[in-house]
Design an enzyme around this catalytic site. Structure first.
Site, PDB file in Angstrom:
ATOM      1  N   CYS A  19       0.839  -1.193   0.000  1.00 44.20           N
ATOM      2  CA  CYS A  19       0.000   0.000   0.000  1.00 44.20           C
ATOM      3  C   CYS A  19       0.877   1.248   0.000  1.00 44.20           C
ATOM      4  CB  CYS A  19      -0.938   0.012   1.208  1.00 44.20           C
ATOM      5  SG  CYS A  19      -0.044   0.060   2.787  1.00 44.20           S
ATOM      6  N   CYS A  22       3.392   1.684   2.763  1.00 44.54           N
ATOM      7  CA  CYS A  22       4.629   0.926   2.541  1.00 44.54           C
ATOM      8  C   CYS A  22       5.613   1.764   1.722  1.00 44.54           C
ATOM      9  CB  CYS A  22       4.341  -0.386   1.820  1.00 44.54           C
ATOM     10  SG  CYS A  22       3.260  -1.528   2.702  1.00 44.54           S
ATOM     11  N   CYS A  86      46.032 -17.378 -10.972  1.00 41.56           N
ATOM     12  CA  CYS A  86      46.539 -17.120  -9.630  1.00 41.56           C
ATOM     13  C   CYS A  86      45.553 -16.225  -8.897  1.00 41.56           C
ATOM     14  CB  CYS A  86      47.917 -16.467  -9.670  1.00 41.56           C
ATOM     15  SG  CYS A  86      47.919 -14.841 -10.444  1.00 41.56           S
ATOM     16  N   CYS A  89      44.516 -12.945 -10.493  1.00 43.84           N
ATOM     17  CA  CYS A  89      43.476 -13.051 -11.533  1.00 43.84           C
ATOM     18  C   CYS A  89      42.091 -13.070 -10.897  1.00 43.84           C
ATOM     19  CB  CYS A  89      43.686 -14.321 -12.355  1.00 43.84           C
ATOM     20  SG  CYS A  89      45.246 -14.391 -13.248  1.00 43.84           S
ATOM     21  N   ASP A 486      21.786 -36.566  17.456  1.00 44.31           N
ATOM     22  CA  ASP A 486      20.417 -36.575  17.971  1.00 44.31           C
ATOM     23  C   ASP A 486      19.782 -37.956  17.901  1.00 44.31           C
ATOM     24  OD1 ASP A 486      20.243 -36.685  15.254  1.00 44.31           O
ATOM     25  OD2 ASP A 486      18.472 -35.416  15.105  1.00 44.31           O
TER      26      ASP A 486
END
Length: 543
Positions: A19, A22, A86, A89, A486
């Site tokens: 809306c 917002c 490397c 780069c 668990d």
């Protein structure tokens, strides 16, 4: 757009607005960011237009939108980048991508040769990102969703240039080995030149090409160091050969190129091995599915053509192709790849199943609910890929060092040349010492070690069913002292074993076991397999 990017006008796609209030809240939040001159939000297009006087980091704008209770629409693009050798780069590719409008973050992994770019956009311009990488001197290709399968089809590194370089360099090194036993013979200078030239300019041409691209991009990399160092040694040797010098150094330039090529081949082989976890996860997903049509017939279709709502037939022993819900049939399903539960789980109509799980015994009819990139297995693959592409805290330090490493090495080599030559007037030795600095200080291991270690760690964990969410978790894992599980089922072998067989009074245990094995000879149930295995171990055939 990163923290270093100045922007006159920036457009942000906003999610969650409903809306006018917002809109007002988002505009106020954006306007409060230091440096923002004006913010205008359009509810219809769900986009914010921000004008700023100077460089304002996109991360700050995103954080302001999130504090207001909304979200900036983000898209992640993966690019395969070829030509990086490397850390310099990868840092350069990361830098040029981060400077592009709309880019929130860019992370480049040298080990996987991939760039992961997060953009504030609903439809990212992938072609523009590819062009930026190519202007930096590299090749880039969008990575498809089926990245693991593509990696599996990628050919292994070609070892022929390595073999050729080593074969041509070996005759140049053998006379040096003979010095250990007092031998002083040397190959003729012209023969040394013939052996070293193809190594320098044919097999070593890749270093010149990559070094030139780095120079055009205004930076340096490992290839530039190798090209400069070996060219200096080769050029000095040619000069001494033409002027009648006694000591030639063709073996130095040829051996350095051969060893660097060998290192790159081993590196490419290591990269392929460390992506085995991704390929293994992708292999868990069948390439096709048996779909039941409206007339009751069944049709084998590629998985990409299966849609939500389709009825998929899963026969005993097959992997389930899609996430879905069982419509018909009952079975035992091995879902250990998702749950960690070793024993198969009983499934019946109404239960949900996961793509990649194994249907142990019964025929199932599954209604597909999630297919493609949003399936559980696909999300797990992306999780492992993201963990492998992420940068650990130590890698950030490595990147900062790598950014200045090549210029520092070049400066040290120049100082070595001028200092040694000026002090001793032995310019031949000065050149050789400068070459040693250039070659030995190549930063390839500096940039590759950390991402390769991350890939190896996440890869090994994935093979054992452990999914690592991010690189930082892996880095701090060495400090773990206690691990709590668990459920004990995750610590078993994953299959039941028959420990004892008790006969009826007056009966024979072997006879009972043989009868039980015969009764379950055609069953796929895990307990039936345990009985059959126990009977086979005791040499009991069907009763």
């Amino acid at each position: 757009m990163s923290a270093s990017n100045a922007m006159a006008v920036c457009s942000l796609p906003i999610e969650g607005m409903s809306c006018a209030s917002c809109v007002t809240r988002v505009e106020k939040a954006l306007a409060a960011v230091p440096g923002v001159r004006q913010a205008s939000v359009n509810l219809a297009t769900e986009a914010a237009s921000v004008q700023a006087e100077g460089p304002v980091p996109l991360q700050a704008l995103r954080a302001a939108v999130q504090r207001a209770g909304y979200r900036v629409s983000e898209q992640t693009v993966r690019l395969r980048v070829e030509g990086m050798t490397c850390a310099s780069c990868s840092a350069r590719v990361e830098r040029v991508l981060s400077r592009q409008p709309g880019v929130i973050s860019a992370s480049v992994n040298l080990a996987t040769e991939q760039a992961e770019v997060v953009l504030a956009a609903r439809e990212p311009d992938v072609a523009a990102l590819v062009q930026v990488v190519e202007r930096a001197g590299y090749k880039a290709f969008p990575v498809p969703e089926d990245n693991g399968a593509a990696a599996a089809r990628r050919p292994a590194a070609d070892a022929r240039p390595v073999v050729a370089a080593l074969a041509l360099s070996l005759p140049l090194v053998l006379p040096m080995v003979g010095l250990l036993w007092g031998s002083h013979w040397m190959l003729p200078g012209w023969l040394q030149w013939l052996l070293a030239t193809p190594v320098q300019f044919v097999l070593g041409a890749r270093f010149y090409r990559a070094g030139w691209k780095a120079l055009r991009a205004g930076s340096g990399n490992m290839d530039l160091l190798v090209a400069l160092g070996t060219s200096a040694a080769y050029g000095l040797s040619v000069y001494l050969l033409l002027t009648g010098g006694m000591h030639l150094y063709f073996e130095a330039s040829a051996v350095v190129i051969a060893l660097v090529l060998l290192g790159k081949w081993l590196e490419a082989r290591s990269k392929r091995q460390t992506t085995a976890a991704i390929r293994a996860l992708q292999a868990l997903r069948p390439e096709s599915a048996r779909v039941r049509r409206e007339d009751g017939s069944e049709l084998e279709l590629p998985l990409a053509q299966v849609r939500s709502g389709d009825l998929v037939v899963v026969r005993p022993g097959e992997r389930i192709a899609v996430d879905g819900e069982i419509v018909e049939g009952a079975s035992q399903v091995d879902e250990s790849l998702i749950t960690g539960e070793s024993l198969p789980v009983a499934k019946q109509p109404g239960d949900r199943v996961t793509g990649g799980a194994v249907n142990a015994e019964g025929r199932l009819l599954v209604r597909a609910t999630t297919v493609g990139a949003e399936s559980t297995l696909a999300r797990i693959v992306r999780l492992v890929e993201s963990a492998q592409a992420a940068k650990a805290p130590i890698q950030r330090l490595v990147d900062r060092v790598s950014a200045v490493f090549v210029p520092v090495v070049l400066a040290l080599a120049l100082l070595t040349l001028l200092g040694w030559g000026g002090a001793t007037h032995d310019w031949e030795r000065a050149i050789l010492n400068a070459v040693a600095v250039l070659v030995i200080a190549c930063p390839c291991a500096l940039g590759l070690a950390t991402p390769a270690a991350l890939m190896a760690g996440t890869g090994v964990a994935a093979r054992y069913g452990i999914l690592i969410k991010d690189a930082e978790a892996l880095e701090v894992a060495h400090a773990l002292a206690v691990v709590a599980f668990d459920k004990t089922g995750t610590l078993t072998q994953g299959r039941p074993d028959l420990l004892a067989c008790e006969p009826v009074p007056g009966g024979d245990a072997a006879e009972v076991l043989a009868l039980a094995a015969a009764l379950q000879a055609h069953s796929e149930h895990p307990l039936a397999h345990a009985v059959q295995a126990a009977a086979a171990q005791r040499g009991l055939g069907p009763a």
